[in-house]
Design an enzyme around this catalytic site. Sequence first.
Site, PDB file in Angstrom:
ATOM      1  N   LYS A 172       0.855  -1.193   0.000  1.00 14.45           N
ATOM      2  CA  LYS A 172       0.000   0.000   0.000  1.00 14.45           C
ATOM      3  C   LYS A 172       0.890   1.242   0.000  1.00 14.45           C
ATOM      4  O   LYS A 172       1.884   1.290   0.748  1.00 14.45           O
ATOM      5  CB  LYS A 172      -0.898  -0.033   1.244  1.00 14.45           C
ATOM      6  CG  LYS A 172      -1.916   1.096   1.318  1.00 14.45           C
ATOM      7  CD  LYS A 172      -2.818   0.950   2.554  1.00 14.45           C
ATOM      8  CE  LYS A 172      -3.911   2.015   2.592  1.00 14.45           C
ATOM      9  NZ  LYS A 172      -4.803   1.867   3.771  1.00 14.45           N
ATOM     10  N   SER A 201      -9.860   2.241   2.647  1.00 12.60           N
ATOM     11  CA  SER A 201      -8.924   2.881   1.768  1.00 12.60           C
ATOM     12  C   SER A 201      -7.955   1.951   1.044  1.00 12.60           C
ATOM     13  O   SER A 201      -7.352   2.353   0.053  1.00 12.60           O
ATOM     14  CB  SER A 201      -8.106   3.896   2.580  1.00 12.60           C
ATOM     15  OG  SER A 201      -7.319   3.226   3.549  1.00 12.60           O
ATOM     16  N   SER A 219     -10.395   0.009   6.900  1.00  6.07           N
ATOM     17  CA  SER A 219      -9.756   0.029   5.576  1.00  6.07           C
ATOM     18  C   SER A 219      -9.052  -1.233   5.131  1.00  6.07           C
ATOM     19  O   SER A 219      -8.605  -1.303   3.993  1.00  6.07           O
ATOM     20  CB  SER A 219      -8.737   1.158   5.523  1.00  6.07           C
ATOM     21  OG  SER A 219      -9.389   2.357   5.219  1.00  6.07           O
TER      22      SER A 219
HETATM   23  N1  GLN Z   1     -13.441   4.762   5.859  1.00  5.14           N
HETATM   24  C1  GLN Z   1     -12.844   5.224   7.057  1.00  5.14           C
HETATM   25  C2  GLN Z   1     -12.412   6.665   6.909  1.00  5.14           C
HETATM   26  O1  GLN Z   1     -12.684   7.207   5.913  1.00  5.14           O
HETATM   27  C3  GLN Z   1     -11.703   4.337   7.473  1.00  5.14           C
HETATM   28  C4  GLN Z   1     -10.477   4.581   6.720  1.00  5.14           C
HETATM   29  C5  GLN Z   1      -9.355   3.722   7.195  1.00  5.14           C
HETATM   30  O2  GLN Z   1      -9.559   2.735   7.893  1.00  5.14           O
HETATM   31  N2  GLN Z   1      -8.148   4.145   6.844  1.00  5.14           N
HETATM   32  O3  GLN Z   1     -11.822   7.237   7.766  1.00  5.14           O
END
Ligand code: GLN
Length: 488
Positions: free
Chosen positions: A78, A158, A182
């Site tokens: 990532k 994400s 995410s």
């Molecule tokens: N969807 C969540 C956010 O927008 C979690 C994102 C994540 O876990 N990095 O913050």
Amino acid sequence: MSALTDLTIAEARTALRSKKMSARELTTAHVEAVAGARALNAFITETPDRALAMAAESDKRLASGQGRALDGIPLAIKDLFCTRDVQTTAGSRILSGFKPPYESTVSQNLWNAGAVMLGKVNLDEFAMGSSNMTSAFGGVKNPWKRRGDARDLVPGGSSGGSAAAVAARVAMGATATDTGGSIRQPAAFCGVVGIKPTYGRCSRWGIVAFASSLDQAGPITRDVRDAAIMLGAMASHDPKDSTSVPREVPDYEAALGRSIKGLRFGIPKEYRLDGMSPEIEKLWQQGIAWLKEAGAEPVEISLPHTRYALPTYYIVAPAEASSNLARYDGVRFGLRVPGNSIEELYENTRGQGFGAEVRRRILIGTYVLSAGYYDAYYLKAQQVRALIARDFTEAYRRCDVILTPTAPSAAFAMGDKMDDPVAMYLNDVFTVTVNLAGLPGISVPAGLSSDGLPLGLQLIGRAFDEETLFTVSHVLERAAGFTARPGV
Ligand code: GLN
């Protein structure tokens, strides 16, 4: 060559050790697959030369019988993990051109285990999002499509690039991070496995920070065994991260195949949402039935503060983000947009470098931390967070593990929910509690929606009890027999 990209990490490990194939062959097949799948937009940076050089080193070790845990296994990273001399963007324009002079501990652990780097994969900007659509490098396409519907779907976020690359069989596994869901939500949307370990299990050193008290790294893989293998290599105690915990890393793979007879699994009544899709409810019931058949006992539990989890998360995470992102000022990293004064340079760089969602989070975070609002929002959120964590402590008096759906829906179309941040935030309704409480959670593909999209079930464990998660998710995986593949 296509057969090589179908292998799991465990299968490839056996084939490499018995010299049925070389790391070079396996890596070449994946490098070609990455190039062949560019339409997905999963990669921000491809590193084929580095991959082949790493594979050559693996082949030397394998030839002398010195093969390491992940020798010759091609992985995607990532683009939130700093990789020495390889551009690291966090999905943001503000870091474009940034080549870290250091390597994150988690990726270094993987290279020390012999793994091969295919490149850096796409993500929501600074990991803020649930669809991958906030990336400055454009959205990633989910390799899955609805039956009879040509529209492109999001892979979740994400870690959408990680999940799409693994589902499309261009990487055998990928690193990911999870601040509110995410790892687990994109794994569910793409029909693959993702585990967020306990806070403190993997070092955060060298991972671009979003919300430091919630961020954790973990793997996305095609099956539970591969997740156990990969997490074993990623996890470590790291003196460079004061929140990493000095505990031995267990042999996670050894947890697979253990009996779950007599194990108690909790079903939190507050997770049965009003208006929840009947498909998700059915999947959950099916999961309960599978675990019962394997000898485990369901227990109804209550996590009474669940309904405050999203509002709490969307105060704590932006607050920490607003502080973490203060360092991107045009002076030290990546993008610099000059101005007539230093203030103007900051404003120009931050105004042009950050996308809309990141700016929204910085505004919310700055607001909830400001004098006069701190007590009403941030302090209150910290108090509620403690209550959410206590709910789990209470629940684990009555059960050993908790079973829930991973996400409230299957993957949605690219562009959907973009004009409604609250609808987007609802994706995390079943996952954020786990981050707020610092617990481990895993998502396993458990079935298909009526239009042919993967759906995931989540298991939540006690702190540092990833082994039970692997044992139970392996049972679910076998019961579900999920063999569907995207595009087939
Ligand atoms: N969807 C969540 C956010 O927008 C979690 C994102 C994540 O876990 N990095 O913050």
